[in-house]
Design a protein around this motif. Structure first.
Motif, mmCIF file in Angstrom:
data_model
loop_
_atom_site.group_PDB
_atom_site.id
_atom_site.type_symbol
_atom_site.label_atom_id
_atom_site.label_comp_id
_atom_site.label_asym_id
_atom_site.label_seq_id
_atom_site.Cartn_x
_atom_site.Cartn_y
_atom_site.Cartn_z
ATOM 1 N N LEU A 1 0.837 -1.198 0.000
ATOM 2 C CA LEU A 1 0.000 0.000 0.000
ATOM 3 C C LEU A 1 0.872 1.248 0.000
ATOM 4 C CD1 LEU A 1 -2.768 -0.823 2.639
ATOM 5 C CD2 LEU A 1 -3.014 -0.774 0.172
ATOM 6 N N PHE A 2 0.590 2.152 -0.945
ATOM 7 C CA PHE A 2 1.313 3.417 -1.050
ATOM 8 C C PHE A 2 0.300 4.554 -1.105
ATOM 9 C CE2 PHE A 2 3.849 0.128 -3.097
ATOM 10 C CZ PHE A 2 5.053 0.252 -2.421
ATOM 11 N N PRO A 3 0.584 5.688 -0.451
ATOM 12 C CA PRO A 3 -0.383 6.788 -0.452
ATOM 13 C C PRO A 3 -0.478 7.515 -1.786
ATOM 14 C CG PRO A 3 1.597 7.428 0.733
ATOM 15 C CD PRO A 3 1.747 5.977 0.404
ATOM 16 N N LEU A 4 0.533 7.355 -2.660
ATOM 17 C CA LEU A 4 0.535 8.019 -3.960
ATOM 18 C C LEU A 4 0.780 7.004 -5.070
ATOM 19 C CD1 LEU A 4 2.751 11.165 -3.202
ATOM 20 C CD2 LEU A 4 0.259 11.042 -3.251
ATOM 21 N N LYS A 5 0.131 7.213 -6.212
ATOM 22 C CA LYS A 5 0.320 6.317 -7.353
ATOM 23 C C LYS A 5 1.766 6.335 -7.826
ATOM 24 C CE LYS A 5 -4.394 7.086 -9.016
ATOM 25 N NZ LYS A 5 -5.205 7.701 -10.076
ATOM 26 N N ALA A 6 2.397 7.511 -7.785
ATOM 27 C CA ALA A 6 3.780 7.619 -8.248
ATOM 28 C C ALA A 6 4.712 6.739 -7.421
ATOM 29 C CB ALA A 6 4.230 9.072 -8.195
ATOM 30 N N LEU A 7 4.460 6.633 -6.114
ATOM 31 C CA LEU A 7 5.274 5.755 -5.274
ATOM 32 C C LEU A 7 5.115 4.304 -5.690
ATOM 33 C CD1 LEU A 7 4.759 7.275 -1.713
ATOM 34 C CD2 LEU A 7 6.920 7.068 -2.932
ATOM 35 N N ALA A 8 3.886 3.904 -6.009
ATOM 36 C CA ALA A 8 3.656 2.525 -6.443
ATOM 37 C C ALA A 8 4.431 2.235 -7.730
ATOM 38 C CB ALA A 8 2.163 2.284 -6.650
ATOM 39 N N ARG A 9 4.454 3.190 -8.656
ATOM 40 C CA ARG A 9 5.188 2.976 -9.907
ATOM 41 C C ARG A 9 6.683 2.846 -9.638
ATOM 42 N NH1 ARG A 9 1.622 6.986 -11.502
ATOM 43 N NH2 ARG A 9 3.252 8.587 -11.411
ATOM 44 N N ASP A 10 7.206 3.675 -8.748
ATOM 45 C CA ASP A 10 8.618 3.574 -8.387
ATOM 46 C C ASP A 10 8.935 2.208 -7.791
ATOM 47 O OD1 ASP A 10 9.250 6.082 -9.234
ATOM 48 O OD2 ASP A 10 9.412 6.980 -7.248
ATOM 49 N N GLN A 11 8.075 1.765 -6.881
ATOM 50 C CA GLN A 11 8.344 0.512 -6.187
ATOM 51 C C GLN A 11 8.159 -0.702 -7.098
ATOM 52 O OE1 GLN A 11 9.798 0.269 -3.220
ATOM 53 N NE2 GLN A 11 9.924 2.497 -3.353
ATOM 54 N N LEU A 12 7.234 -0.623 -8.033
ATOM 55 C CA LEU A 12 7.093 -1.715 -9.004
ATOM 56 C C LEU A 12 8.379 -1.858 -9.808
ATOM 57 C CD1 LEU A 12 5.430 -3.847 -10.537
ATOM 58 C CD2 LEU A 12 4.651 -2.000 -12.053
ATOM 59 N N LYS A 13 8.910 -0.732 -10.260
ATOM 60 C CA LYS A 13 10.156 -0.758 -11.016
ATOM 61 C C LYS A 13 11.278 -1.362 -10.181
ATOM 62 C CE LYS A 13 13.510 2.364 -13.182
ATOM 63 N NZ LYS A 13 13.894 3.780 -13.402
ATOM 64 N N GLY A 14 11.390 -0.940 -8.914
ATOM 65 C CA GLY A 14 12.431 -1.470 -8.048
ATOM 66 C C GLY A 14 12.280 -2.956 -7.783
ATOM 67 N N PHE A 15 11.037 -3.414 -7.574
ATOM 68 C CA PHE A 15 10.785 -4.830 -7.318
ATOM 69 C C PHE A 15 11.164 -5.666 -8.543
ATOM 70 C CE2 PHE A 15 8.184 -8.659 -7.124
ATOM 71 C CZ PHE A 15 8.349 -9.061 -5.803
ATOM 72 N N GLN A 16 10.777 -5.200 -9.718
ATOM 73 C CA GLN A 16 11.073 -5.947 -10.942
ATOM 74 C C GLN A 16 12.569 -5.976 -11.238
ATOM 75 O OE1 GLN A 16 8.446 -3.864 -13.628
ATOM 76 N NE2 GLN A 16 6.809 -5.375 -13.374
ATOM 77 N N GLU A 17 13.280 -4.896 -10.880
ATOM 78 C CA GLU A 17 14.733 -4.913 -11.051
ATOM 79 C C GLU A 17 15.379 -5.954 -10.154
ATOM 80 O OE1 GLU A 17 15.779 -0.892 -10.252
ATOM 81 O OE2 GLU A 17 15.346 -0.177 -12.290
ATOM 82 N N LEU A 18 14.839 -6.132 -8.942
ATOM 83 C CA LEU A 18 15.363 -7.168 -8.043
ATOM 84 C C LEU A 18 15.075 -8.562 -8.574
ATOM 85 C CD1 LEU A 18 14.511 -5.880 -4.437
ATOM 86 C CD2 LEU A 18 16.751 -6.016 -5.493
ATOM 87 N N THR A 19 13.826 -8.819 -8.969
ATOM 88 C CA THR A 19 13.465 -10.176 -9.410
ATOM 89 C C THR A 19 14.162 -10.548 -10.708
ATOM 90 O OG1 THR A 19 11.488 -9.308 -10.520
ATOM 91 C CG2 THR A 19 11.229 -10.095 -8.269
ATOM 92 N N ALA A 20 14.518 -9.551 -11.520
ATOM 93 C CA ALA A 20 15.229 -9.853 -12.776
ATOM 94 C C ALA A 20 16.630 -10.393 -12.503
ATOM 95 C CB ALA A 20 15.305 -8.597 -13.637
ATOM 96 N N LEU A 21 17.141 -10.144 -11.302
ATOM 97 C CA LEU A 21 18.493 -10.600 -10.962
ATOM 98 C C LEU A 21 18.499 -11.983 -10.308
ATOM 99 C CD1 LEU A 21 19.831 -7.240 -9.462
ATOM 100 C CD2 LEU A 21 20.345 -8.198 -11.717
ATOM 101 N N LEU A 22 17.323 -12.563 -10.071
ATOM 102 C CA LEU A 22 17.271 -13.883 -9.433
ATOM 103 C C LEU A 22 17.857 -14.940 -10.363
ATOM 104 C CD1 LEU A 22 13.701 -13.737 -7.849
ATOM 105 C CD2 LEU A 22 15.852 -13.969 -6.589
ATOM 106 N N PRO A 23 18.755 -15.797 -9.862
ATOM 107 C CA PRO A 23 19.328 -16.856 -10.701
ATOM 108 C C PRO A 23 18.270 -17.900 -11.078
ATOM 109 C CG PRO A 23 20.037 -17.074 -8.418
ATOM 110 C CD PRO A 23 19.315 -15.782 -8.501
ATOM 111 N N PRO A 24 18.357 -18.494 -12.282
ATOM 112 C CA PRO A 24 17.327 -19.439 -12.760
ATOM 113 C C PRO A 24 17.088 -20.605 -11.814
ATOM 114 C CG PRO A 24 18.810 -18.804 -14.536
ATOM 115 C CD PRO A 24 19.396 -18.249 -13.285
ATOM 116 N N GLN A 25 18.155 -21.113 -11.163
ATOM 117 C CA GLN A 25 17.978 -22.275 -10.302
ATOM 118 C C GLN A 25 17.085 -21.992 -9.101
ATOM 119 O OE1 GLN A 25 20.839 -20.847 -11.103
ATOM 120 N NE2 GLN A 25 22.229 -20.559 -9.344
ATOM 121 N N ALA A 26 16.907 -20.684 -8.765
ATOM 122 C CA ALA A 26 16.054 -20.340 -7.625
ATOM 123 C C ALA A 26 14.581 -20.342 -8.000
ATOM 124 C CB ALA A 26 16.437 -18.955 -7.090
ATOM 125 N N LEU A 27 14.267 -20.501 -9.288
ATOM 126 C CA LEU A 27 12.892 -20.377 -9.758
ATOM 127 C C LEU A 27 12.297 -21.711 -10.190
ATOM 128 C CD1 LEU A 27 13.437 -17.138 -11.899
ATOM 129 C CD2 LEU A 27 12.740 -17.293 -9.508
#
Length: 969
Positions: free
Chosen positions: A108-134
């Protein structure tokens, strides 16, 4: 090598004009980071992700928060901006998703812009997960998606049908969409393991009261689906993060407040301008632009934001295209474009209200200019924390306004740096808000007596009150009692409406008003209903992105403000008057030489007109009257009694007593944010030389929004400190007759008249030196409004008529007087018998009706009396009448048929209907019509008698439940 920021500060201190206006300068030295390892190592996959981001170890507060979250404990992390709080919730959520790909988390974020920032950050993290972890998730990384007002209907359906591991949304969507439709979100609620609440310090005051109910409703839905998620909160550095989160959720929360993140050095400059804050800000901004410093300017008001933007458009020359205003009233696409241009570096400076105080990513900034003290240490630190995030040297310049708090810190800068962040306050059971959320909860899922959601005492009291008022209803069923007789038991509680959610505005001041262009009907912006009468009244100048708009019309019912673009050389400020009633005295205490009370108040505020003032210099150009409905609301407040002997002493010194207590009121409100986390605009005040309930003079200070936000309660606990600080503020100001730095208020409805600084100084000094007063009689609180006692009529009649012609035959229901009468049946309680009247006997019926104390019917006002007016000149509306249909409709908000009420209450049913009676008339079967009409009268009579005896009847709702309906007839 000297940095550009140091060069800027050196030039400022050496400047012939502004340099001499610097009241204080200090450098806050940076500190080294502190690291720690979690109690249990992170999975290899997450360690690899962190390593790929250049993170070798976690900060100490990140490790501590991770330990708490893993143990299933609710936690709030309250550390400075740019301290890596995002990892404190992303790490435990990602770890859970890797262990169980079926788990879900709600962000939950009080502003839509914060949600967009955090989505980008979350996806940048998950893109770095090694294949064997998935492997357990089919090779796919944990998914995340945003569900908010900008999500298209197509993607909304896709997200509902196949919800991601992490759903990012905002409080409004949780309230309006997810909770009311929890069946459609079953996969999310049944598998919810974590709820992340970012920027939780913003959920205070009235919005905090709303969110306390939203979180309780969320937990209720989670329990129903078998989930018990961990709450992970992030906050700015408030004084009471754990207490704040406990009040929001009703659960124990552990706080993490000691940061491990390193900090860079930061210049802090306090500047007290001689020629007004706007002029000084413009000079500072011009100098920053010349040095290519990336700058954010925070203005305390929308109006100042727009005035500064107006300067940008007119005088900023080549920098004009690289500066923009930013505030909440902008349309979403406007705000998003500004954020993107700032983050990319295309914009060099942005002028903002508090809308950019939160952690939206707008890149690394060098300089923060505060146009006026933000009102709290917390907000100052939060706004100043937007600079230096890239680890570079930075600066914060506080440009003082004329307000008392600004001038206090200009005179006592050490006081600012020694003060801890303020406590965030809210009233989790604000009565003006609680009732509406209980209606929402009952619509989401039938309330059950004894369920955890209703265990808190204020919730139980509110439910009891709402049942009595007919805003909630008991669902009942019959069972055999111990002696074999039937007894009615309550199985649940339901509301009147299926979807009451849209009538609840989480921002707390009523619904949003849409401001439209008069010529194109295009939306310009929005304003909440509570501010509409003050900011967008007819004749008001509304500024949007530097452009002035003149308001033509304010339609409160339709929720629309109409305005047209027009360049004017003035701005507007409302004038008005206020009165207050004491509804309840909760606490009282003695401080110094007076008594202070805390209690519940009813405030009536009337906007009587507005001032037109010149943009250049603020000169009064005229006063225009307004005719607007009064604003009446109940709230919490404190009041200081001014002993009568002080009034006499004041007058003996030839001082203006009313001007003195008025000045005291202003000074106290102006200095109160020093003690309580609030803005003076969240407070109201009234000073009166004779209040009938206290029997003398008093100064009232109250929470400025319905129901109260908890501000007055905190002020009551610090009443003596407030009185002493108020006296010091007045005494310490160098002005002679009073000014905005001590006793003048920018929002005074009477134009700061009368005002007597000397009288205020005399009274505050005497109150501090005076001995404690003797015990006083208890203040007579205003009696609560009670419903009038129901008086049973000695002789009542029940009337029903059947017609000769249908509505279709006479041309519609509005021509009922042409329908004629086949039979009219009147039951007379004094005779305990039925009387039948045919059309030629209507005169006798009229005479009979006039002998009754009360005439009862079902839809009698709109139908029966309308039909009879076609046959008699008698004014039937003058008869004492009880229309059961109208009474039920007023309770429920919708119509219920007589047959429904009769079957649920009496186990009786009608023998026919109106169409059958019309057919019998054509067949000449008056006997059958009379029998049918008599049965309707008998059913109506018995329904009335049941309601009169038991104070309730029953009906069957659309869900086929038998519901108890309280009645007063």
């Amino acid at each position: 090598m000297t940095s550009r920021v140091s060069e800027y500060i050196d030039a400022l201190l050496a400047a012939p004009g502004l340099g001499g206006q610097v009241a204080h300068h200090r450098v806050l030295q940076g500190g080294a980071a502190r690291y720690a390892d979690p109690a249990r190592p992170l999975p290899k996959a997450l360690r690899a992700v962190l390593a790929a981001r250049g993170i070798e170890r976690l900060y100490s507060h990140q490790a501590e928060a991770l330990n708490l979250a893993r143990s299933g404990r609710d936690v709030v992390v309250a550390t400075p901006t740019a301290s890596g709080k995002t990892l404190t919730y992303n790490l435990p959520v990602l770890e859970q998703c890797l262990a169980d790909p079926g788990s879900r988390a709600l962000y939950l974020f009080p502003l839509k812009a914060l949600a967009r920032d955090q989505l980008k950050g979350f996806q940048e993290l998950t893109a770095l997960l090694p294949p064997q972890a998935l492997r357990t998730s089919g090779g796919l990384p944990p998914a995340a998606a945003i569900y908010d007002g900008d999500t298209t209907p197509h993607f909304r359906r896709k997200i509902r049908d196949n919800p991601p591991n992490v759903l990012l949304t905002n409080p409004d969507m949780l309230h309006l969409s997810l909770l009311p439709n929890h069946e459609k979100w079953a996969e999310v609620f049944a598998n919810l393991t974590h709820v992340v609440v970012d920027e939780v310090h913003t959920y205070r005051g009235v919005m905090g009261s709303h969110m306390a109910m939203v979180f309780r409703r969320l937990l209720r839905i989670c329990r129903a689906w078998g989930a018990n998620p961990v709450f992970l909160f992030c906050s700015a550095t408030v004084g009471n993060p754990a207490q704040l989160c406990q009040r929001l959720t009703g659960r124990d929360v552990t706080d993490v407040t000691r940061t491990g993140a390193g900090t860079s050095s930061r210049h802090m400059v306090f500047l007290n301008p001689l020629e007004g804050e706007a002029r000084a800000v413009i000079q500072l901004l011009r100098s920053a632009l010349a040095r290519n410093l990336r700058t954010i300017v925070y203005a305390r008001s929308r109006k100042l934001t727009e005035l500064l933007s107006l300067w940008v458009q007119e005088q900023s020359g080549s920098y004009r295209e690289r500066i923009s205003a930013y505030r909440a009233g902008f349309l979403p696409e406007e705000r998003r474009g500004i954020e993107q241009r700032m983050a990319s570096g295309e914009l060099l400076a942005v002028i903002s209200t508090s809308a950019l105080e939160l952690g939206i990513d707008i890149g690394g900034l060098d300089l923060c200019i505060l146009a006026g003290y933000p009102g709290s240490v917390m907000a100052t630190l939060q706004r100043g924390g937007r600079v230096g995030r890239a680890g570079q040297e930075s600066a914060v310049v506080l440009v003082a306004g004329e307000d008392a708090l600004d001038q206090h810190f200009m005179r006592h800068p050490d006081d600012f740096f020694s003060r801890p962040p303020e406590d965030a306050v809210l009233n989790p059971f604000n009565p003006a808000i609680l009732d509406r959320h209980l209606e929402c909860a009952a619509a989401e899922m039938e309330l059950r007596p004894g369920e955890p959601f209703l265990q808190e005492q204020p919730m139980q009291q509110a439910v009891h009150s709402m049942l009595a008022l007919g805003r909630l209803f008991e669902v009942v069923r019959e069972r055999s009692g111990g002696d074999g007789s039937p007894e009615t038991i309550v199985t649940g509680i339901v509301g009147r409406r299926k979807r009451p959610h849209r009538n609840v505005d989480l921002r707390g001041a009523g619904r949003s008003m849409h401001i439209q262009d008069r010529d194109t009907n295009k939306e310009i912006g929005t304003v909440d209903q509570h501010r509409a009468c003050k900011e967008t009244h007819p004749g008001a100048v509304y500024l949007h992105r530097g452009a002035p708009w003149l308001v033509d019309d304010l339609d409160l019912d339709a929720g629309v403000v109409t305005a047209h673009r027009q360049s004017v050389g003035w701005y507007t400020r409302v004038r008005g008057s206020k009165t207050t009633e004491i509804l309840e005295v909760e606490q009282e205490t003695v401080i110094c030489g007076t008594r202070v009370h805390l209690g519940r108040l009813r405030v009536t505020e009337e906007i009587t007109g507005y001032e037109k003032r010149s943009v250049r210099g603020g000169r009064m150009l005229g006063l225009v009257p307004l005719d607007l409905p009064p604003m009446v609301f109940e709230t919490e407040g404190i009041w200081f009694l001014i002993p009568d002997e002080l009034r006499r002493d004041c007058e003996d010194e030839y001082l203006h007593f009313m001007g003195g207590i008025h000045a005291l009121e202003h000074a106290a409100i102006g200095i109160l944010p020093l003690l309580v986390l609030t803005d003076r605009n969240d407070l109201g005040g009234i000073s009166t030389p004779m209040h009938p309930q206290v029997g003398g003079s008093a100064v009232f200070i109250y929470d400025g929004l319905p129901g109260g936000a908890g501000l007055s309660r905190q002020a009551f606990a610090k009443a003596e400190e407030l009185l002493r600080s108020t006296h010091q503020t007045i005494a310490g100001c160098e002005c002679e007759l009073g000014c905005p730095s001590c006793v003048h208020s920018p929002k005074c409805g009477s134009g700061n008249r009368p005002m007597d600084k000397a009288a205020a100084l005399f009274l505050s000094a005497r109150l501090l030196d005076r001995p404690a007063p003797p015990p006083a009689p208890r203040i007579a609180a205003q009696p609560k409004e009670e419903t009038m006692p129901v008086v049973d009529p000695k002789r009542f009649g029940v009337l029903d008529i059947e017609t000769r012609r249908s509505a279709q035959e006479v041309g519609g229901w509005n021509r009922a007087k042409l329908m004629g009468v086949s039979i009219a049946v009147l039951y007379d309680s004094a005779e305990d018998r039925f009387f039948d009247y045919e059309e030629h006997q209507i005169g006798e019926l009229v005479q009979h009706l006039q002998t009754l104390d009360l005439t009862i019917g079902f839809n009698i006002l709109k139908f029966d009396y309308s039909v009879l007016t076609g046959l008699s000149d008698f004014p039937f509306h003058t008869l004492p009448t009880l229309d059961l249909l109208v009474h039920v409709h007023n309770r429920l908000g919708y119509r219920v048929k007589l047959d429904n009420l009769a079957q649920a209450t009496l186990s009786a049913a009608k023998s026919a209907d109106g169409l059958q009676a019309l057919q019998w008339w054509k067949e000449g079967r008056l006997d059958l019509i009379t029998e049918y009409c008599r049965q309707d009268v008998a059913v109506t009579r018995d329904l009335y008698l049941h309601g009169r005896e038991h104070r309730h009847v029953f009906f069957t709702n659309k869900a086929k439940q038998t519901v108890r309906l309280p009645v007063e007839w």
